[in-house]
Motif scaffolding. Structure first.
Motif, mmCIF file in Angstrom:
data_model
loop_
_atom_site.group_PDB
_atom_site.id
_atom_site.type_symbol
_atom_site.label_atom_id
_atom_site.label_comp_id
_atom_site.label_asym_id
_atom_site.label_seq_id
_atom_site.Cartn_x
_atom_site.Cartn_y
_atom_site.Cartn_z
ATOM 1 N N PHE A 46 -115.572 29.103 12.560
ATOM 2 C CA PHE A 46 -114.775 28.111 13.400
ATOM 3 C C PHE A 46 -113.269 27.990 13.252
ATOM 4 C CE2 PHE A 46 -118.776 26.819 11.440
ATOM 5 C CZ PHE A 46 -119.582 26.538 12.478
ATOM 6 N N VAL A 47 -112.412 27.983 14.165
ATOM 7 C CA VAL A 47 -110.987 28.125 13.988
ATOM 8 C C VAL A 47 -110.407 26.668 14.354
ATOM 9 C CG1 VAL A 47 -108.912 29.281 14.291
ATOM 10 C CG2 VAL A 47 -110.729 30.679 14.061
ATOM 11 N N ALA A 48 -109.619 25.998 13.622
ATOM 12 C CA ALA A 48 -109.126 24.834 13.943
ATOM 13 C C ALA A 48 -107.592 24.566 13.406
ATOM 14 C CB ALA A 48 -109.897 23.508 13.694
ATOM 15 N N HIS A 49 -106.739 24.651 14.072
ATOM 16 C CA HIS A 49 -105.335 24.407 13.672
ATOM 17 C C HIS A 49 -105.033 25.870 12.984
ATOM 18 C CE1 HIS A 49 -104.954 20.420 15.238
ATOM 19 N NE2 HIS A 49 -105.980 20.305 14.502
ATOM 20 N N ASP A 50 -105.543 27.180 13.414
ATOM 21 C CA ASP A 50 -105.254 28.340 12.675
ATOM 22 C C ASP A 50 -105.981 28.326 11.234
ATOM 23 O OD1 ASP A 50 -103.547 29.225 14.574
ATOM 24 O OD2 ASP A 50 -101.798 28.027 13.846
ATOM 25 N N GLU A 51 -106.951 27.439 10.796
ATOM 26 C CA GLU A 51 -107.726 27.752 9.822
ATOM 27 C C GLU A 51 -108.908 28.069 10.017
ATOM 28 O OE1 GLU A 51 -108.168 25.089 5.524
ATOM 29 O OE2 GLU A 51 -107.259 24.250 7.390
ATOM 30 N N ILE A 52 -109.523 29.052 9.355
ATOM 31 C CA ILE A 52 -110.726 29.802 9.561
ATOM 32 C C ILE A 52 -111.912 29.062 8.742
ATOM 33 C CG2 ILE A 52 -112.145 31.641 9.745
ATOM 34 C CD1 ILE A 52 -109.566 33.260 10.280
ATOM 35 N N PHE A 53 -112.876 28.754 9.173
ATOM 36 C CA PHE A 53 -114.156 28.149 8.429
ATOM 37 C C PHE A 53 -115.274 29.090 8.808
ATOM 38 C CE2 PHE A 53 -111.159 24.829 9.098
ATOM 39 C CZ PHE A 53 -111.176 24.113 7.821
ATOM 40 N N PHE A 54 -115.875 29.703 7.763
ATOM 41 C CA PHE A 54 -117.132 30.878 8.237
ATOM 42 C C PHE A 54 -118.375 30.130 7.564
ATOM 43 C CE2 PHE A 54 -119.729 34.118 6.407
ATOM 44 C CZ PHE A 54 -120.214 34.598 7.599
ATOM 45 N N GLY A 55 -119.121 30.015 8.714
ATOM 46 C CA GLY A 55 -120.711 29.624 8.290
ATOM 47 C C GLY A 55 -121.113 28.297 8.712
ATOM 48 N N ALA A 56 -122.231 28.324 9.376
ATOM 49 C CA ALA A 56 -123.005 26.987 9.631
ATOM 50 C C ALA A 56 -122.697 25.686 8.844
ATOM 51 C CB ALA A 56 -124.247 27.259 10.217
ATOM 52 N N ASP A 57 -122.752 26.351 7.494
ATOM 53 C CA ASP A 57 -122.720 25.123 6.510
ATOM 54 C C ASP A 57 -121.411 24.862 6.308
ATOM 55 O OD1 ASP A 57 -121.925 27.746 5.346
ATOM 56 O OD2 ASP A 57 -122.918 27.319 3.546
ATOM 57 N N ARG A 58 -120.276 25.237 7.040
ATOM 58 C CA ARG A 58 -119.020 24.747 6.937
ATOM 59 C C ARG A 58 -118.456 23.795 7.907
ATOM 60 N NH1 ARG A 58 -119.761 26.457 2.648
ATOM 61 N NH2 ARG A 58 -118.761 28.143 1.396
ATOM 62 N N LEU A 59 -119.350 23.154 8.664
ATOM 63 C CA LEU A 59 -119.128 22.376 9.783
ATOM 64 C C LEU A 59 -118.748 20.912 9.212
ATOM 65 C CD1 LEU A 59 -121.761 23.098 12.412
ATOM 66 C CD2 LEU A 59 -119.632 22.945 12.778
ATOM 67 N N ASP A 60 -119.398 20.592 8.156
ATOM 68 C CA ASP A 60 -119.056 19.363 7.288
ATOM 69 C C ASP A 60 -117.687 19.552 6.822
ATOM 70 O OD1 ASP A 60 -121.487 18.073 7.858
ATOM 71 O OD2 ASP A 60 -122.442 18.982 6.340
ATOM 72 N N MET A 61 -117.415 20.658 6.296
ATOM 73 C CA MET A 61 -116.081 20.825 5.630
ATOM 74 C C MET A 61 -114.934 20.853 6.701
ATOM 75 S SD MET A 61 -114.669 23.997 2.771
ATOM 76 C CE MET A 61 -115.801 23.326 1.741
ATOM 77 N N LEU A 62 -115.413 21.409 7.835
ATOM 78 C CA LEU A 62 -114.478 21.498 8.861
ATOM 79 C C LEU A 62 -114.133 19.908 9.493
ATOM 80 C CD1 LEU A 62 -112.892 22.608 11.329
ATOM 81 C CD2 LEU A 62 -115.006 22.845 12.334
ATOM 82 N N ALA A 63 -115.089 19.185 9.479
ATOM 83 C CA ALA A 63 -115.251 17.935 9.808
ATOM 84 C C ALA A 63 -114.237 17.259 8.903
ATOM 85 C CB ALA A 63 -116.312 17.129 10.081
#
Length: 203
Positions: A179-196
């Protein structure tokens, strides 16, 4: 949240399936604006290993990690309440479905429902998403025209998928889901909460 979030996925990835499941069913996630970007995990793995993008598939996991991987998928599916019927072997070729999704995106045609149908076909119904009839059924269920298959299964379409995968790798995407939000990458299905959590921090 106005800014869209890019999600890089391959239908073949069980973790991409689990991320899709959560995004579609958790209101806090489904309300975000998502841009679904198909990539080939095989191409990404080859590039990581220093191989040519279309080199033959090599399982990157040693036996102990493969055993844990399979157990973790089953456990994660139960944890999130996601139906899971692992695909038959040999594994289906996801490229045709990915190429259809890429073609629809390039044509500016909304196709979230097609993505839904393909993930369900592969991970809930054990269908061969590389088969033309399965793709046709997914398109029909999504109220889309079957004619897109002809263009999407061409060598040119597969080349475009490889190109998109290589471009993604060059920007830091090495696996799916990412997932890429505001040029920051989050990898893995378990990073959705951290993305939020990260998005909640933004003013």
């Amino acid at each position: 949240m106005a800014a869209p979030i890019d999600i890089y996925y391959d239908f073949r990835s069980p973790y991409a399936y689990l991320a899709w499941w959560r995004i579609r069913r958790q209101q806090a996630l489904s309300s975000w604006k998502w841009r679904w970007k198909p990539v080939s995990i095989d191409v990404l793995l080859n590039l990581q290993a220093g191989r040519e993008p279309l080199a033959p598939y090599v399982d990157p996991l040693p036996p102990p990690k493969r055993k844990h991987f399979l157990a973790d998928i089953r456990r994660s599916a139960k944890f999130f309440g996601a139906p899971l019927s692992p695909p038959h072997q040999p594994r289906p070729d996801p490229a045709p479905a990915l190429c259809v999704a890429l073609q629809l995106a390039q044509d500016g045609i909304p196709h979230d429902r097609f993505i839904d149908m393909v993930f369900e076909a592969m991970w809930q119904h054990r269908s061969d998403i590389g088969a033309r009839d399965v793709l046709a059924n997914c398109l029909i269920s999504a109220a889309l025209e079957e004619a897109v298959i002809d263009a999407a299964v061409s060598p040119r379409a597969r080349s475009q998928l490889v190109t998109q995968s290589m471009q993604a790798y060059e920007t830091g995407i090495f696996g799916v889901p990412s997932f890429v939000a505001h040029d920051e990458i989050f990898f893995g299905a378990d990073r959705l909460d951290m993305l939020a959590w990260r998005l909640e921090q933004r003013p």
